[in-house]
Enzyme design. Sequence first.
Site, PDB file in Angstrom:
ATOM      1  N   ASP A 210       0.862  -1.174   0.000  1.00 50.63           N
ATOM      2  CA  ASP A 210       0.000   0.000   0.000  1.00 50.63           C
ATOM      3  C   ASP A 210       0.908   1.236   0.000  1.00 50.63           C
ATOM      4  O   ASP A 210       2.137   1.154   0.101  1.00 50.63           O
ATOM      5  CB  ASP A 210      -0.986  -0.028   1.180  1.00 50.63           C
ATOM      6  CG  ASP A 210      -2.192   0.883   0.936  1.00 50.63           C
ATOM      7  OD1 ASP A 210      -2.141   1.716   0.011  1.00 50.63           O
ATOM      8  OD2 ASP A 210      -3.183   0.781   1.677  1.00 50.63           O
TER       9      ASP A 210
ATOM     10  N   GLU B 198     -10.241   7.218   4.365  1.00 47.31           N
ATOM     11  CA  GLU B 198      -9.002   6.926   5.101  1.00 47.31           C
ATOM     12  C   GLU B 198      -8.872   7.823   6.344  1.00 47.31           C
ATOM     13  O   GLU B 198      -9.875   8.268   6.909  1.00 47.31           O
ATOM     14  CB  GLU B 198      -7.793   7.021   4.185  1.00 47.31           C
ATOM     15  CG  GLU B 198      -7.911   6.047   3.002  1.00 47.31           C
ATOM     16  CD  GLU B 198      -6.665   5.971   2.161  1.00 47.31           C
ATOM     17  OE1 GLU B 198      -5.558   5.923   2.695  1.00 47.31           O
ATOM     18  OE2 GLU B 198      -6.814   5.953   0.925  1.00 47.31           O
TER      19      GLU B 198
END
Length: 755
Positions: free
Chosen positions: A315, A525
Amino acid sequence: MISSKNRGMGLVVLSFMLLFSTLAPGGGQPDGEKIEARINQLLAKMTVEEKVGQMTQLTIQAVAKQQGTIDQPFLLDEKKLRDVLTNYHIGSMLNVYDKALSVEEWQTLITKIQDIATKETRLKIPVLYGIDAIHGANYTAEATLFPQNLAMAATFNRDLVKKSAEITALEMRASGIPWNFNPVLGVGRNPVWPRLFETFGEDPYTVGVLGEAYVLGTQGEDGNYGDPLRGAACMKHYLGYPVPLSGKDRTPAWIPERMLRDIFLPPFKKAVEAGVGTVMVNSGDINGIPSHSDHYLLTRILREELGFDGLVVSDWADINNLYTRDKVAASRREAVKMAVLAGIDMSMVPFDIGFYDELLALVKAGEVPIARIDEAVARILRVKFRANLFEKPYPDPKLKKMVGTPESAATSLEAARQAMTLLKNEGNLLPLDQDSDILLCGPTADLLMVFNGGWSYTWQGNMEGLYPEQKMTLLEAMQDKLGPGRVTYLPGTSYDQAIDIAAAAEAAQGKDVAVIALGEYPYCETPGNINDLTLPAVQLDLVKAVQATGTPVVLVLLQGRPRIITPVVAESEAILMAYLPGNEGGKAIVEVLFGETNPGGRLPVTYPAYPNALTNYDAKWVETDDPNKMSVMWPFGHGLSYTTFAYSGLTVQRKNLSLNPEVEVRVTVTNTGQRAGREIVHLYLSDVVRSVSPQVKQLRGFESLFLKPGESRTVSFTLTQPDFLFHDRHNQPVVEAGQFVLSVGNLESGFELSE
Ligand code: BGC
């Protein structure tokens, strides 16, 4: 794999888990052998620099001259691009800078990238471009935006999920992008976590079934994602990302091995079985071990147990984070070594060539074996071959006209309709009469961004000016339905600030009904972290002020997670959970409010009543009774309809009641009301007694049925070994003999498995 027996019950040793690891890479894939030969030829020619470059992924922001904003276009720095592709052999790129591009802009950009990669580099290897197409090709300006995954899950409709993935893949390909960082297969068990809306909810079975549908929709049933209308899927975030203890994104999780295997692993296993091409790693830390450094997760379980043969991508910045954030590496170099040896094939760096430099040095110093590099590069090249990039690296201009078609919008609308979940409808206030005198208020009543949330035209999705003008907010959709001047509108509040609460309450006086649209503004997020799951106080104040007038209240909830609204539930006559329903949300909500659509969605998560009573439906018995009882507002699977359904004729056919069971279940559902409607059948299994304390029930089958008044349908489900499986005291997968109970609707049936 053999584990000891408890209480004299039988168990099954599950060898099927190893089955997949025996498949050769490329096995079962179109042109598998040819591809393997070409990979080997390329590997034989590549320098270490070229190999390490393939493993490096940069964001487009790294090669930009100018960021794209509402009123200025993104500008590429061609010199920088040429430098990273020709001098550093970069194999992959991602993302936008910083807003969605039009199909044409994408085509120009990707053509430029592939021109350099396939004409100016020594080996002419095309670039693998990846994008977060989380609810449609959301970084393409003209694309179809679907409901976010949590809303898709509320439909419990695998065909709709598959169809949305097909359209998304096509609309990405039209831009020349063959790789989607989706589906999110995290099981959303912490409602505070700001990425809940990206998941298919709290149930591992549902996440697995809908995740599989998404993979098949993206890559095709036959897994041939080289097809010009398909792309490679990326299951993420592996593993256990959704349950940070604090609820804040990317903070530590503590997950016992049994829970990891029983709850979080199954959807990933299912996606591997469906042939998913790639996986992205969990950004967080489980039990003190950042996943990007975890060889056990990334190699032992993923490769050796699940038999995954695809590409593992990190990621965003997470290899470097092992050093800068997690402090398990003393330097960037150590972080790179740790991650690559743990099993990561490609680093989403994303801004610089630090990873490239470090890895090159590590290989030259003999600290990372070239065999590991070759393995990683082979996996990257395999995805490029399977995506057909060597033959067709360029976007196909003809696909442009297939983006954002009315047919695709109709699919999005249908998904939004089927997601609508009616939580409360006292005195059958809904559906409303079209002649009603209506007040509409609330912070989400006149915005498009509140239908979409994060990953919509920008990362945070909060630039209202980027949303298409022709799409309708809730207010616009209501005006469209009822005619101009028929709806009184006052916002009352913004997300967390009062605007004109008193005026809204005054306007509510004497109205037939007040529709109050509550909820969240977009986030995604870490920026979506919250300290309190309760909806901001001003929103509840607005509801209370309107309720005080005595006008009946309908709440519409536009939100990515179930924000607590307990103080205003009792005095609201009707409550509709609309989730993040996508760009057609306004129309879908209005159809439900006025009865053109009969709501049939079901909650894919438990709706909490209190911030300190967060639980999931598959709790343990000790949590179901006072004084430990977890009071919830509405349970998982809850959802009302404007019609009624009756269940009858539950039969359980025991084809095989050994520890490798096959049990066929049938049940008939009848629409006993006056309106056509959709019923979602949920089949639950309960293991009555077992060696590890059982859940009260676990979902093991679902079906979405559309029934006319008086119509009946019989549905059947077949339960097999994986449905009975859990991990025992030694964390081994087992099925134990004993009593089981199946329940569906208000019906129940028991049976016994024996050795
Ligand atoms: C997110 C991923 C995403 C990646 C690339 C990360 O911050 O966690 O889900 O795919 O960025 O945009």
